[in-house]
Design a protein around this motif. Structure first.
Motif, PDB file in Angstrom:
ATOM      1  N   ASP A   6       4.522   9.824   1.234  1.00 60.94           N
ATOM      2  CA  ASP A   6       4.645   8.760   0.108  1.00 60.94           C
ATOM      3  C   ASP A   6       3.882   7.788  -0.373  1.00 60.94           C
ATOM      4  O   ASP A   6       3.859   7.048  -1.251  1.00 60.94           O
ATOM      5  CB  ASP A   6       6.056   7.989   0.648  1.00 60.94           C
ATOM      6  CG  ASP A   6       7.369   8.839   0.653  1.00 60.94           C
ATOM      7  OD1 ASP A   6       7.365   9.804   0.115  1.00 60.94           O
ATOM      8  OD2 ASP A   6       8.113   8.429   1.500  1.00 60.94           O
ATOM      9  N   SER A   7       2.835   7.815   0.721  1.00 60.38           N
ATOM     10  CA  SER A   7       1.730   6.608   0.367  1.00 60.38           C
ATOM     11  C   SER A   7       0.706   7.203  -0.778  1.00 60.38           C
ATOM     12  O   SER A   7       0.796   8.325  -1.194  1.00 60.38           O
ATOM     13  CB  SER A   7       1.206   6.359   1.696  1.00 60.38           C
ATOM     14  OG  SER A   7       0.104   7.497   2.026  1.00 60.38           O
ATOM     15  N   LEU A   8      -0.230   6.253  -0.918  1.00 59.65           N
ATOM     16  CA  LEU A   8      -1.295   6.255  -1.888  1.00 59.65           C
ATOM     17  C   LEU A   8      -2.630   7.296  -1.425  1.00 59.65           C
ATOM     18  O   LEU A   8      -3.317   7.641  -2.007  1.00 59.65           O
ATOM     19  CB  LEU A   8      -1.855   5.312  -2.229  1.00 59.65           C
ATOM     20  CG  LEU A   8      -0.881   4.525  -3.168  1.00 59.65           C
ATOM     21  CD1 LEU A   8      -1.605   3.118  -3.750  1.00 59.65           C
ATOM     22  CD2 LEU A   8      -0.635   5.273  -4.497  1.00 59.65           C
ATOM     23  N   LEU A   9      -2.321   7.606   0.110  1.00 63.27           N
ATOM     24  CA  LEU A   9      -3.286   8.281   0.773  1.00 63.27           C
ATOM     25  C   LEU A   9      -3.411   9.589   0.144  1.00 63.27           C
ATOM     26  O   LEU A   9      -2.813  10.502  -0.062  1.00 63.27           O
ATOM     27  CB  LEU A   9      -3.110   8.336   2.465  1.00 63.27           C
ATOM     28  CG  LEU A   9      -4.000   8.898   3.038  1.00 63.27           C
ATOM     29  CD1 LEU A   9      -5.270   7.857   3.314  1.00 63.27           C
ATOM     30  CD2 LEU A   9      -3.480   9.194   4.557  1.00 63.27           C
ATOM     31  N   GLY A  10      -5.017   9.968  -0.060  1.00 67.37           N
ATOM     32  CA  GLY A  10      -5.479  11.106  -0.607  1.00 67.37           C
ATOM     33  C   GLY A  10      -5.247  11.223  -2.360  1.00 67.37           C
ATOM     34  O   GLY A  10      -5.472  12.091  -2.949  1.00 67.37           O
ATOM     35  N   ARG A  11      -4.682  10.247  -2.815  1.00 70.40           N
ATOM     36  CA  ARG A  11      -4.405  10.117  -4.167  1.00 70.40           C
ATOM     37  C   ARG A  11      -5.585   9.093  -4.765  1.00 70.40           C
ATOM     38  O   ARG A  11      -5.981   7.989  -4.229  1.00 70.40           O
ATOM     39  CB  ARG A  11      -3.094   9.626  -4.652  1.00 70.40           C
ATOM     40  CG  ARG A  11      -1.941  10.434  -3.842  1.00 70.40           C
ATOM     41  CD  ARG A  11      -0.729   9.838  -4.489  1.00 70.40           C
ATOM     42  NE  ARG A  11       0.431  10.725  -3.482  1.00 70.40           N
ATOM     43  CZ  ARG A  11       1.648  10.556  -3.401  1.00 70.40           C
ATOM     44  NH1 ARG A  11       1.858   9.602  -4.337  1.00 70.40           N
ATOM     45  NH2 ARG A  11       2.402  11.082  -2.719  1.00 70.40           N
ATOM     46  N   GLU A  12      -5.996   9.531  -6.047  1.00 70.00           N
ATOM     47  CA  GLU A  12      -6.795   8.694  -6.959  1.00 70.00           C
ATOM     48  C   GLU A  12      -6.056   7.391  -7.380  1.00 70.00           C
ATOM     49  O   GLU A  12      -5.269   7.651  -8.054  1.00 70.00           O
ATOM     50  CB  GLU A  12      -7.445   9.481  -7.891  1.00 70.00           C
ATOM     51  CG  GLU A  12      -8.370   8.690  -8.714  1.00 70.00           C
ATOM     52  CD  GLU A  12      -9.418   9.540  -9.782  1.00 70.00           C
ATOM     53  OE1 GLU A  12      -9.870   8.803 -10.780  1.00 70.00           O
ATOM     54  OE2 GLU A  12      -9.541  10.484  -9.569  1.00 70.00           O
ATOM     55  N   VAL A  13      -6.664   6.211  -7.132  1.00 73.49           N
ATOM     56  CA  VAL A  13      -6.034   4.828  -7.758  1.00 73.49           C
ATOM     57  C   VAL A  13      -7.014   4.195  -8.073  1.00 73.49           C
ATOM     58  O   VAL A  13      -7.902   4.078  -7.612  1.00 73.49           O
ATOM     59  CB  VAL A  13      -5.195   4.166  -6.220  1.00 73.49           C
ATOM     60  CG1 VAL A  13      -4.043   5.190  -6.216  1.00 73.49           C
ATOM     61  CG2 VAL A  13      -6.045   3.860  -5.241  1.00 73.49           C
ATOM     62  N   ALA A  14      -6.516   3.043  -9.017  1.00 76.57           N
ATOM     63  CA  ALA A  14      -7.568   2.139  -9.544  1.00 76.57           C
ATOM     64  C   ALA A  14      -7.395   1.186  -8.629  1.00 76.57           C
ATOM     65  O   ALA A  14      -6.361   0.674  -8.030  1.00 76.57           O
ATOM     66  CB  ALA A  14      -6.921   1.539 -10.999  1.00 76.57           C
ATOM     67  N   TYR A  15      -8.494   0.232  -8.497  1.00 76.73           N
ATOM     68  CA  TYR A  15      -8.603  -0.669  -7.602  1.00 76.73           C
ATOM     69  C   TYR A  15      -7.680  -1.961  -8.161  1.00 76.73           C
ATOM     70  O   TYR A  15      -7.811  -1.991  -9.468  1.00 76.73           O
ATOM     71  CB  TYR A  15     -10.057  -1.363  -7.652  1.00 76.73           C
ATOM     72  CG  TYR A  15     -10.805  -0.663  -6.551  1.00 76.73           C
ATOM     73  CD1 TYR A  15     -10.490  -0.799  -5.124  1.00 76.73           C
ATOM     74  CD2 TYR A  15     -11.731   0.325  -6.725  1.00 76.73           C
ATOM     75  CE1 TYR A  15     -11.379  -0.195  -3.982  1.00 76.73           C
ATOM     76  CE2 TYR A  15     -12.234   1.112  -6.045  1.00 76.73           C
ATOM     77  CZ  TYR A  15     -12.092   0.901  -4.667  1.00 76.73           C
ATOM     78  OH  TYR A  15     -12.998   1.504  -3.552  1.00 76.73           O
ATOM     79  N   PRO A  16      -7.099  -2.798  -7.484  1.00 81.95           N
ATOM     80  CA  PRO A  16      -6.247  -3.674  -7.914  1.00 81.95           C
ATOM     81  C   PRO A  16      -7.129  -4.992  -8.642  1.00 81.95           C
ATOM     82  O   PRO A  16      -8.163  -5.127  -8.504  1.00 81.95           O
ATOM     83  CB  PRO A  16      -5.414  -4.439  -6.575  1.00 81.95           C
ATOM     84  CG  PRO A  16      -6.383  -4.016  -5.716  1.00 81.95           C
ATOM     85  CD  PRO A  16      -7.241  -2.836  -6.056  1.00 81.95           C
ATOM     86  N   LEU A  89      -6.632  -1.638   0.027  1.00 82.12           N
ATOM     87  CA  LEU A  89      -6.388  -1.896  -1.502  1.00 82.12           C
ATOM     88  C   LEU A  89      -5.846  -3.269  -1.574  1.00 82.12           C
ATOM     89  O   LEU A  89      -6.289  -4.141  -2.215  1.00 82.12           O
ATOM     90  CB  LEU A  89      -5.514  -0.928  -1.902  1.00 82.12           C
ATOM     91  CG  LEU A  89      -5.855   0.299  -2.530  1.00 82.12           C
ATOM     92  CD1 LEU A  89      -4.603   1.429  -2.894  1.00 82.12           C
ATOM     93  CD2 LEU A  89      -7.053   0.262  -3.512  1.00 82.12           C
ATOM     94  N   TYR A  90      -4.957  -3.598  -0.433  1.00 78.22           N
ATOM     95  CA  TYR A  90      -4.626  -4.940  -0.318  1.00 78.22           C
ATOM     96  C   TYR A  90      -5.736  -6.081  -0.240  1.00 78.22           C
ATOM     97  O   TYR A  90      -5.743  -7.137  -0.801  1.00 78.22           O
ATOM     98  CB  TYR A  90      -3.630  -5.013   0.846  1.00 78.22           C
ATOM     99  CG  TYR A  90      -3.189  -6.522   1.084  1.00 78.22           C
ATOM    100  CD1 TYR A  90      -2.506  -7.360   0.367  1.00 78.22           C
ATOM    101  CD2 TYR A  90      -3.724  -7.149   2.228  1.00 78.22           C
ATOM    102  CE1 TYR A  90      -2.300  -8.696   0.654  1.00 78.22           C
ATOM    103  CE2 TYR A  90      -3.440  -8.257   2.731  1.00 78.22           C
ATOM    104  CZ  TYR A  90      -2.668  -9.016   1.916  1.00 78.22           C
ATOM    105  OH  TYR A  90      -2.388 -10.594   2.164  1.00 78.22           O
ATOM    106  N   LEU A  91      -6.665  -5.537   0.906  1.00 76.46           N
ATOM    107  CA  LEU A  91      -7.670  -6.676   1.061  1.00 76.46           C
ATOM    108  C   LEU A  91      -8.472  -6.851   0.049  1.00 76.46           C
ATOM    109  O   LEU A  91      -9.145  -7.729  -0.563  1.00 76.46           O
ATOM    110  CB  LEU A  91      -8.379  -6.147   2.321  1.00 76.46           C
ATOM    111  CG  LEU A  91      -7.719  -6.268   3.640  1.00 76.46           C
ATOM    112  CD1 LEU A  91      -8.429  -5.682   4.795  1.00 76.46           C
ATOM    113  CD2 LEU A  91      -7.303  -7.766   4.082  1.00 76.46           C
TER     114      LEU A  91
END
Length: 122
Positions: A6-16, A89-91
């Protein structure tokens, strides 16, 4: 339930673009421990998860970037571990425009129970 799938692991995401503790993705330890026969209420071990942030950065009060390193420790007795990409991503969200008066203010923000509570409720 939060699972690695269910996590973002392995998915492309934008930086926060702003500080966002909801990026933290907790994974319950109990299920994996049960699968190997470990009683989550009384594990036969002690220890911690140790994370090294080699590129921690934020903006100081005047908007100047500050760069540091950090070591984060999560007790093995905690009910969740944090998925690694979500922690990164959080950091990185600390760079998102929020300004910090001191390194201690950054430490407090990272360690605040509100961040963990936000993650658990998302």
């Amino acid at each position: 339930m939060h699972t690695p799938e269910d996590s973002l692991l392995g998915r492309e995401v934008a930086y926060p673009q702003h500080y966002d503790p909801s990026l933290l993705f907790p994974i319950p330890r109990a299920q994996a421990r049960a699968e190997i026969g470990v009683d989550d209420a009384a594990p036969p071990f002690a220890g911690h998860d140790r994370w090294h942030a080699y590129e921690l950065s934020w903006l100081d009060r005047g908007g100047k970037p500050v760069v540091a390193t950090a070591t984060l420790s999560v007790p093995a007795s905690s009910p969740h571990l944090i998925e690694s990409k979500s922690l990164k991503l959080y950091l990185n969200s600390l760079n998102g425009g929020q300004r910090f008066a001191s390194p201690e203010a950054v430490r407090t923000t990272i360690a605040t129970p509100d961040a963990a509570a936000t993650a658990k409720n998302s």
